[in-house]
Design an enzyme around this catalytic site. Sequence first.
Site, PDB file in Angstrom:
ATOM      1  N   TYR A   1      -0.280 -43.194  26.686  1.00 33.40           N
ATOM      2  CA  TYR A   1       0.619 -43.754  25.677  1.00 33.40           C
ATOM      3  C   TYR A   1       2.128 -43.360  25.856  1.00 33.40           C
ATOM      4  O   TYR A   1       3.012 -44.091  25.596  1.00 33.40           O
ATOM      5  CB  TYR A   1      -0.049 -42.984  24.364  1.00 33.40           C
ATOM      6  CG  TYR A   1       0.798 -43.521  23.205  1.00 33.40           C
ATOM      7  CD1 TYR A   1       0.392 -44.691  22.328  1.00 33.40           C
ATOM      8  CD2 TYR A   1       1.335 -42.605  22.501  1.00 33.40           C
ATOM      9  CE1 TYR A   1       1.039 -44.892  21.068  1.00 33.40           C
ATOM     10  CE2 TYR A   1       2.352 -42.735  21.249  1.00 33.40           C
ATOM     11  CZ  TYR A   1       2.255 -44.032  20.349  1.00 33.40           C
ATOM     12  OH  TYR A   1       2.645 -44.425  19.484  1.00 33.40           O
TER      13      TYR A   1
ATOM     14  N   LYS B   1       5.281 -45.671  26.115  1.00 31.96           N
ATOM     15  CA  LYS B   1       6.686 -45.638  25.347  1.00 31.96           C
ATOM     16  C   LYS B   1       7.755 -44.970  26.072  1.00 31.96           C
ATOM     17  O   LYS B   1       8.843 -45.683  25.695  1.00 31.96           O
ATOM     18  CB  LYS B   1       6.106 -44.583  24.099  1.00 31.96           C
ATOM     19  CG  LYS B   1       4.863 -44.995  23.154  1.00 31.96           C
ATOM     20  CD  LYS B   1       5.288 -45.996  22.484  1.00 31.96           C
ATOM     21  CE  LYS B   1       4.027 -46.875  21.521  1.00 31.96           C
ATOM     22  NZ  LYS B   1       4.607 -47.925  20.844  1.00 31.96           N
TER      23      LYS B   1
END
Length: 244
Positions: A155, A159
């Site tokens: 993740y 990002k």
Amino acid sequence: MTLEGKIAVVTGASRGIGRAIALRFARAGAAVAVVYASDAERADEVCREAVEYGARATAYQCDVSDFGAVKNTVGAIREFFGTIDILVNNAGVTGDGLIMAMKEQSFDRVIGTNLKGAFNMIRHCAPIFVKNRSGRILNISSVAGLSGNAGQANYAASKAGLVGLTKTVARELASRGICCNAIAPGLISTDMTAKLDDGGIVRAIPLGRVGRPDEVAELALFLCCELSGYITGEVVRIDGGLAM
Ligand code: NAP
């Protein structure tokens, strides 16, 4: 802040932050394309609510990680609404686990949706913006992409990747009147964070509470309206001070 006459595409708009952005844009006068993965019922609900605000709104099922599906969906949105003025890349998933145990499939799925999904959407919307010599792109990153977060290698990498994508797209398209920015939220109250035991995290937030989707939506509106036309390549944290 107005978006009167603008056509906005918001991915992951059936729930959470994306839903709040789509509805805020509708209230500001935009027509909205509500892109979702599987929850048709909730996407239709968002469209009904947007129509109550006087907006045109249509739901589009599309897995943003699928390049061909995105091409078809962007084509369909353009055909229905006539053009596209604003793209919000909000669709996102998590697949948490420590790096030593993280499965390849989990890494690929999270990068595929969060990072490649944004690339796919930008890749197919950019020619429309270039032709119009105007456009706004807003990518929803995360403070995890700025600071890293134990248990979220996939993740956080996706990002952080969005930050590089944002700045590159901002540089490439600035001369065509197109702005590209990112928002990095901290802990926001949605389905994604509902399963977290947030007691410890809340103690680490200087403002002492989690954020609300409508607070992120207000910032998204500012970054997509005329008032912010001199801001590009920027990443704005909205995190109660968590990552400062
Ligand atoms: P959420 O409530 O879990 O909603 C996720 C949305 O993304 C849903 O509309 C979902 O559609 C859609 N989606 C998932 N995979 C997709 C795919 N492959 N193709 C198209 N749509 C897809 O998430 P959220 O908390 O609102 O988060 C929204 C964004 O903000 C994400 O990018 C997330 O990483 C980011 N963010 C959230 C927080 C937070 O604390 N909540 C913090 C920082 C950043 P369906 O409903 O059809 O499944």
